[in-house]
Write a protein that holds these residues in place. Structure first.
Motif, PDB file in Angstrom:
ATOM      1  N   THR A 132      -6.592   7.616  -5.183  1.00 39.00           N
ATOM      2  CA  THR A 132      -5.443   6.740  -5.445  1.00 39.00           C
ATOM      3  C   THR A 132      -4.779   6.263  -4.154  1.00 39.00           C
ATOM      4  O   THR A 132      -3.699   5.696  -4.208  1.00 39.00           O
ATOM      5  CB  THR A 132      -4.385   7.490  -6.260  1.00 39.00           C
ATOM      6  N   TYR A 133      -5.393   6.461  -3.018  1.00 36.88           N
ATOM      7  CA  TYR A 133      -4.831   6.249  -1.679  1.00 36.88           C
ATOM      8  C   TYR A 133      -3.813   7.313  -1.287  1.00 36.88           C
ATOM      9  O   TYR A 133      -3.206   7.227  -0.225  1.00 36.88           O
ATOM     10  CB  TYR A 133      -4.239   4.843  -1.494  1.00 36.88           C
TER      11      TYR A 133
ATOM     12  N   ALA B 238      -0.098   5.405   5.791  1.00 34.72           N
ATOM     13  CA  ALA B 238      -1.430   4.991   5.350  1.00 34.72           C
ATOM     14  C   ALA B 238      -1.888   3.822   6.209  1.00 34.72           C
ATOM     15  O   ALA B 238      -1.173   2.836   6.365  1.00 34.72           O
ATOM     16  CB  ALA B 238      -1.378   4.587   3.881  1.00 34.72           C
TER      17      ALA B 238
ATOM     18  N   LEU C 186       0.828  -1.200   0.000  1.00 35.28           N
ATOM     19  CA  LEU C 186       0.000   0.000   0.000  1.00 35.28           C
ATOM     20  C   LEU C 186       0.861   1.247   0.000  1.00 35.28           C
ATOM     21  O   LEU C 186       0.606   2.196  -0.757  1.00 35.28           O
ATOM     22  CB  LEU C 186      -0.931  -0.012   1.221  1.00 35.28           C
TER      23      LEU C 186
ATOM     24  N   GLY D 242       0.349   1.691  -3.661  1.00 33.68           N
ATOM     25  CA  GLY D 242      -1.073   1.998  -3.579  1.00 33.68           C
ATOM     26  C   GLY D 242      -1.955   0.781  -3.728  1.00 33.68           C
ATOM     27  O   GLY D 242      -3.096   0.886  -4.180  1.00 33.68           O
TER      28      GLY D 242
ATOM     29  N   ASN E  34      -2.667  -5.758   6.528  1.00 33.18           N
ATOM     30  CA  ASN E  34      -2.363  -4.338   6.389  1.00 33.18           C
ATOM     31  C   ASN E  34      -1.937  -3.768   7.739  1.00 33.18           C
ATOM     32  O   ASN E  34      -1.610  -4.539   8.653  1.00 33.18           O
ATOM     33  CB  ASN E  34      -3.590  -3.608   5.832  1.00 33.18           C
TER      34      ASN E  34
ATOM     35  N   TYR F  98     -10.520   9.849   0.633  1.00 29.91           N
ATOM     36  CA  TYR F  98     -10.027   9.109  -0.537  1.00 29.91           C
ATOM     37  C   TYR F  98     -10.275   9.917  -1.816  1.00 29.91           C
ATOM     38  O   TYR F  98      -9.381  10.064  -2.662  1.00 29.91           O
ATOM     39  CB  TYR F  98     -10.723   7.753  -0.598  1.00 29.91           C
TER      40      TYR F  98
ATOM     41  N   LEU G  56      -3.877  -2.192  -1.764  1.00 31.54           N
ATOM     42  CA  LEU G  56      -4.378  -2.559  -0.444  1.00 31.54           C
ATOM     43  C   LEU G  56      -4.792  -4.021  -0.400  1.00 31.54           C
ATOM     44  O   LEU G  56      -5.528  -4.492  -1.273  1.00 31.54           O
ATOM     45  CB  LEU G  56      -5.578  -1.680  -0.078  1.00 31.54           C
TER      46      LEU G  56
ATOM     47  N   THR H  70      -5.416   2.538   6.243  1.00 29.06           N
ATOM     48  CA  THR H  70      -6.747   2.030   5.958  1.00 29.06           C
ATOM     49  C   THR H  70      -6.757   0.503   5.942  1.00 29.06           C
ATOM     50  O   THR H  70      -5.740  -0.143   5.667  1.00 29.06           O
ATOM     51  CB  THR H  70      -7.275   2.568   4.620  1.00 29.06           C
TER      52      THR H  70
ATOM     53  N   ASN I 109     -10.859   1.961  -0.983  1.00 29.08           N
ATOM     54  CA  ASN I 109     -11.399   3.270  -1.367  1.00 29.08           C
ATOM     55  C   ASN I 109     -11.668   4.174  -0.164  1.00 29.08           C
ATOM     56  O   ASN I 109     -12.624   4.952  -0.148  1.00 29.08           O
ATOM     57  CB  ASN I 109     -12.668   3.108  -2.202  1.00 29.08           C
ATOM     58  N   ARG I 110     -10.812   4.045   0.833  1.00 27.21           N
ATOM     59  CA  ARG I 110     -10.859   4.930   1.998  1.00 27.21           C
ATOM     60  C   ARG I 110      -9.434   5.304   2.375  1.00 27.21           C
ATOM     61  O   ARG I 110      -8.506   4.525   2.174  1.00 27.21           O
ATOM     62  CB  ARG I 110     -11.581   4.279   3.173  1.00 27.21           C
ATOM     63  N   VAL I 111      -9.261   6.495   2.916  1.00 25.95           N
ATOM     64  CA  VAL I 111      -7.949   6.952   3.375  1.00 25.95           C
ATOM     65  C   VAL I 111      -7.997   7.169   4.879  1.00 25.95           C
ATOM     66  O   VAL I 111      -8.900   7.845   5.392  1.00 25.95           O
ATOM     67  CB  VAL I 111      -7.523   8.252   2.658  1.00 25.95           C
TER      68      VAL I 111
END
Length: 542
Positions: free
Chosen positions: A410-411, A348, A142, A146, A153, A404, A148, A350, A354-356
């Motif tokens: 794009t993260y 990062a 990630l 980018g 994670n 996002y 995920l 997440t 599709n979330r930051v």
């Protein structure tokens, strides 16, 4: 032995100065001091021109009784407390029924599993993620590309969210049994530096945490414990008796397997949103709880060192400066610093596509260019997300999804300079402060991804904090959004026996269940819950 607290010496004092200071404090000749051991070391930097080192010291004396009698009204000279940890029970050799299960291999689950193993219960530890080194590769996927992996994670996998953090090992919990000492001692056995036993604000850092959790896993396995990786719990088999009492009977796993389980430690962390939904659907008692949202704020570490330590900045006994700030705003909100990472990076964090989400991380050396911390605003269920125990999760998701989009989908994370933020205009270019967030940032307006009341409170607090720490509100200081995972948005309520209020055999634990906040407090809660599980097995109180 006796314990002396608040013993002060000047910064940079000779190593030999401590023993004479002890004797002077107690009014005894040096020949009466048989030995002394530093228990805690801190610094007092309230006066930058005269920074002091502050010690707590255990001492052995020729006549401790006489000395203690002279200081009977002095709370800073007391008998040394007993800090040794003792296992409350041992598993019976003829133990019947399914083995205890721990869900989650973060700090809470790690120590719950360790204590159960040390007591002879041979726990099964389930985790939806991977072993820590494989998980690290996925996390870097990630950060660098980018990409995920929702099951492996920053939040999920061996070591939990604390693995990718500053590794801070202090908290404000009440700890009359000195369980925090047990945690630190086990970490030292696993390879942590011994200084964490004495530093007032000990930390480890990500790279050392990786090897430590591996070592502790090996210890648990050597004691008969068993790990099962990439085993997410998808459902809970709960049986209702004729009298209406509900009992946990087993777990349905993502592998398709069914695991009989009547004593389960639920240590899933604050981001196991799908698990929270399943628990709610099964009628497990859950209530909404407060948490906070905001951003990560970044300053050059050199600015913080100078602001906090003045001419003493850079002294090896002080290390990288940290801070703790809070302000009560006119709109009734509280703004505060959270999870401060000296010499670290913004990362990062997440766990959903599709979330930051942002978080902070440091290595043991704390020698990266920037300092960062959460700059967050407290929110509460009744005021901000009423009506449903899981409404806080949707509140978090809303702002993470907007972040996002604001970051370019794009993260990358949305970011803004403090000067622009205070003026209410989008940022177009960086200033003196360079971002550390990976996989990158997009300069924008954070008003696109934070609630108006949060923006209002942050704008009020920034100049207040700037008056407390020079440079805090410098126009080029960088804000990176959003920070939403400060703590769990729910509490899985439990009784005095540490079991769910309405499902026997389910032991909610740690940060995800709403009973801890950080590595140390989560680990301590894991110890307490493991003891409760043992008591439930042997039918005896702890």
């Amino acid at each position: 032995m006796l314990r002396i607290s608040d013993l002060k010496l000047p910064l940079g004092h000779d190593a030999e100065a401590l023993a004479p200071a002890v004797c002077n404090r107690l009014g005894i000749p040096e020949r009466d001091l048989l030995s002394h051991t530093v228990v805690r070391r801190a610094h007092d930097a309230r006066k930058k021109a005269a920074i002091l080192m502050v010690y707590t010291v255990d001492v052995a004396l020729r006549d401790e009784t006489a000395v203690l009698a002279r200081f009977e009204r002095d709370s800073q000279v007391r008998p040394r407390p007993d800090t040794d940890y003792r296992l409350v029970v041992q598993a019976p050799k003829d133990l019947e029924g399914p083995r205890p299960v721990v869900i989650g291999a973060g700090p809470c689950g790690l120590f719950a599993g360790l204590i159960l193993a040390q007591m002879g219960f041979k726990p099964i530890i389930l985790d939806r993620g991977k072993v820590v080194r494989e998980r690290t590769k996925d996390t870097w996927g990630l950060w660098r590309r980018g990409e995920l992996n929702p099951e492996s994670n920053v939040q999920f996998g061996e070591g939990g969210a604390g693995t990718f953090s500053d590794g801070k090992l202090y908290s404000q919990i009440k700890d009359p049994r000195h369980l925090g000492r047990k945690v630190l001692e086990e970490f030292v056995k696993a390879g942590a530096p011994e200084e964490i036993l004495t530093e007032a604000h000990p930390h480890i850092g990500t790279f050392r945490l990786v090897t430590m959790v591996e070592c502790m896993r090996e210890t648990i396995e050597a004691l008969g414990g068993e790990y099962r990786w990439q085993h997410r719990v998808d459902d809970f088999d709960i049986e209702t008796a004729a009298d209406g009492a509900r009992h946990l009977k087993g777990l349905h796993l993502s592998t398709g397997d069914y695991l009989a389980a009547e004593h389960v430690v639920l240590a899933v962390g604050h981001s196991a949103r799908d698990t929270f939904q399943v628990l709610h659907d099964r009628g497990v008692h859950i209530e909404a709880k407060p948490f906070s949202i905001g951003v990560r704020i970044e300053h050059p570490q050199s600015w913080m060192d100078k602001a906090r330590f003045g001419a003493c900045a850079g002294h090896p006994d002080l290390g990288a400066a940290d801070y703790s700030l809070a302000h009560h705003c006119a709109n009734g909100r509280t703004v505060y610093s959270f999870c401060m990472c000296p010499g670290g990076t913004v990362v990062a964090a997440t766990s959903e596509p599709n979330r930051v989400v942002t978080n902070g991380m440091s290595q043991y050396s704390r020698n990266e260019r920037n300092a960062n911390s959460g700059f967050v605003v407290g929110i509460d269920p009744e005021r901000d997300y009423p009506g449903h125990p899981l409404a806080g999760i949707e509140f978090q998701r809303k702002w993470e999804s907007l972040a996002y989009v604001a970051g370019g989908s794009t993260y990358a994370a949305p970011a803004q300079k403090v000067g622009d933020f205070l003026a209410g205009r989008p940022s177009e270019a960086l200033g003196e402060v360079q971002p550390s967030y990976r996989p990158g940032i997009k300069m924008t307006d954070l008003a696109e991804c934070l609630p108006p009341f949060v923006l209002e409170a942050m704008r009020e607090a920034l100049p207040v904090f700037g008056r407390q720490i020079a440079g805090y509100d410098h126009p080029d200081v960088l804000l990176t959004g959003v920070e939403t995972r400060t703590s769990s948005p729910i509490r899985i309520t439990r009784g005095k026996d540490f079991q769910s209020l309405n499902v026997a055999g389910l032991f909610p634990a740690g940060e995800g269940a709403g009973y801890a906040g950080g590595i140390l407090s989560a680990a301590v809660d894991g110890i307490k819950v493991a003891e409760a599980v043992a008591a439930a097995y042997v039918g005896d109180g702890v």
